[in-house]
Design an enzyme around this catalytic site. Structure first.
Site, PDB file in Angstrom:
ATOM      1  CG  ASP A  74      43.734  43.473  45.045  1.00 24.67           C
ATOM      2  OD1 ASP A  74      44.913  43.190  45.052  1.00 24.67           O
ATOM      3  OD2 ASP A  74      42.782  42.691  44.898  1.00 24.67           O
ATOM      4  CD  GLU A 140      46.281  37.759  45.799  1.00 27.01           C
ATOM      5  OE1 GLU A 140      46.381  36.608  46.265  1.00 27.01           O
ATOM      6  OE2 GLU A 140      45.500  38.070  46.884  1.00 27.01           O
TER       7      GLU A 140
HETATM    8 ZN   LIG Z   1      47.845  38.935  49.438  1.00 28.02          ZN
END
Ligand SMILES: [Zn+2]
Length: 385
Positions: A74, A140
């Protein structure tokens, strides 16, 4: 023919995987790893109040040692597309530089590790000594609720155990080979509140202005360092980030004054010892002021992987390719390593982070080639061929 990390990176960059969107990035990785013999799982995690997130776990081999590469596909939003000199999801290369959101944070490193792994497996006829895994999350950059934490729990529940983890976050400040991250500071947020008595500014004797107490307490908490640093870390640091009274009028003494702060702390402290230290210092400076600290919950504990053979192996691989021995660093913000450390020793080595989260995020193509060579050396040394 060796795997091409640049082609893989471009494919990944063309997937618009802004958290929480999968964007095709994990599907692409699955398609890359499966033909090489990896068993690929795509667990999706959910939590009330958050969007479901797709993740990927791929493993080849059954024995030990087990090396896991961790990362995320992501990315943060590109912001204003028009501000980019190349489309943020175009995967363009200009003058030997690859542009795109996630080029360094961290699709580039995922591509390099994938290429290194494919080459390593091809050289060992897809029968690796030990086990090699990818632990890749799609969560994340945002709240990180349905990502690495749950993926690690999910893997543990399946009986997966890891001996070492290499996390591909951009660990180098300026040039490839600058730094291997062996630790990260912890992070803790709090609000200091001083309670006074509201009143008319012309009659201060009938009121109790909490600003006096707040200023005194803030000065006390900023006066002395929290420690002098440790063998691997800089001194812990407290920064006030906001002073909040919310008083819109000029003739009123406020009833309460608050100040928010963040502490980045090293391995001298736990969250508990740190809270006690701050509250002791506040109590000593408070005089007659009525005060309290409201602490926010934090999952960002300090982590440190002690120097040893695994750290040396990665640092030596980086030195062999770049000609410079990386420093062992503990600087910067938190990362998913804070969760992985509870399962196995973890260190971070990836691309150069200078443009991460910026417009025109980019990496020299030469860095992708060099990082792939470094990862390849890590695999050769780790698995003993
Ligand atoms: Zn990162």
């Amino acid at each position: 023919m060796p795997a091409d990390p640049v082609a893989i990176a471009r494919e990944l960059l063309r997937c618009p995987s802004v958290t929480p969107a999968e964007g095709g990035a994990l599907a692409y990785l699955e398609g890359l790893l499966k033909p090489a013999g990896f068993e690929v799982q795509r667990p999706k995690f959910a939590e009330p109040g958050t969007v479901d997130i797709e993740n990927l776990y791929a493993r080849i081999g059954a024995g030990s040692p087990h090396l896991v590469f961790a990362g995320h596909t992501d990315v943060v939003p590109p912001g204003d597309d028009a501000a980019w000199s190349h489309g943020p999801f175009a995967g363009d290369i200009a003058d030997g530089v690859l542009y795109g959101r996630g080029a360094v944070d961290m699709k580039g490193a995922v591509a390099c590790f994938a290429a290194a792994a494919l080459d390593h497996l091809a050289a060992s006829r897809n029968k690796p000594k030990g086990s090699l895994s990818f632990l890749i999350t799609g969560d994340e950059e945002d709240v990180a609720v349905n990502g690495t934490v749950k993926l690690l729990q999910w893997a543990a529940a399946r009986g997966e155990t890891f001996d070492h983890c290499l996390l591909g976050e951009p660990s180098n400040p300026q040039a490839l080979g600058d730094a291997v991250k062996v630790g990260r500071r912890g992070s803790l947020n709090g609000t200091l509140a001083v309670i006074g008595k509201q009143g008319h500014v012309a009659y201060p004797q009938l009121a109790d202005n909490p600003v006096r107490g707040l200023v005194r307490l803030m000065a006390a908490l900023m006066a002395e360092p929290l420690d002098r640093g440790s063998a691997q870390f800089d001194p812990s640091n407290l920064e006030f980030t906001s002073i909040d009274i919310g008083n819109r009028v000029v003739n009123l003494i406020p009833g309460q004054a608050r100040a928010r702060f963040n502490i980045r702390f090293n391995d001298h402290h736990t969250q508990m010892s740190l809270k006690a230290l701050i509250e002791d210092r506040a109590a000593a400076a408070a005089g007659t002021a009525r005060w309290r600290v409201d602490w926010e919950p934090s999952n960002a504990d300090v982590f440190l992987t002690q120097p040893g053979p695994f750290v040396e192996l990665v640092a030596d691989a980086a030195a062999a390719v770049t000609g410079r021995k990386p420093v062992l660093s503990t600087s910067g913000g938190t990362s998913d390593a804070r969760f992985i450390k509870d399962y196995c020793p973890v260190i971070e080595f990836g691309l150069v982070g200078a443009t991460m989260h910026q417009v025109d995020e980019r990496t020299p193509v030469a860095d992708l080639v060099a990082l792939t060579a470094i990862y390849r050396k890590v695999l050769q040394k780790y698995f003993g061929r």
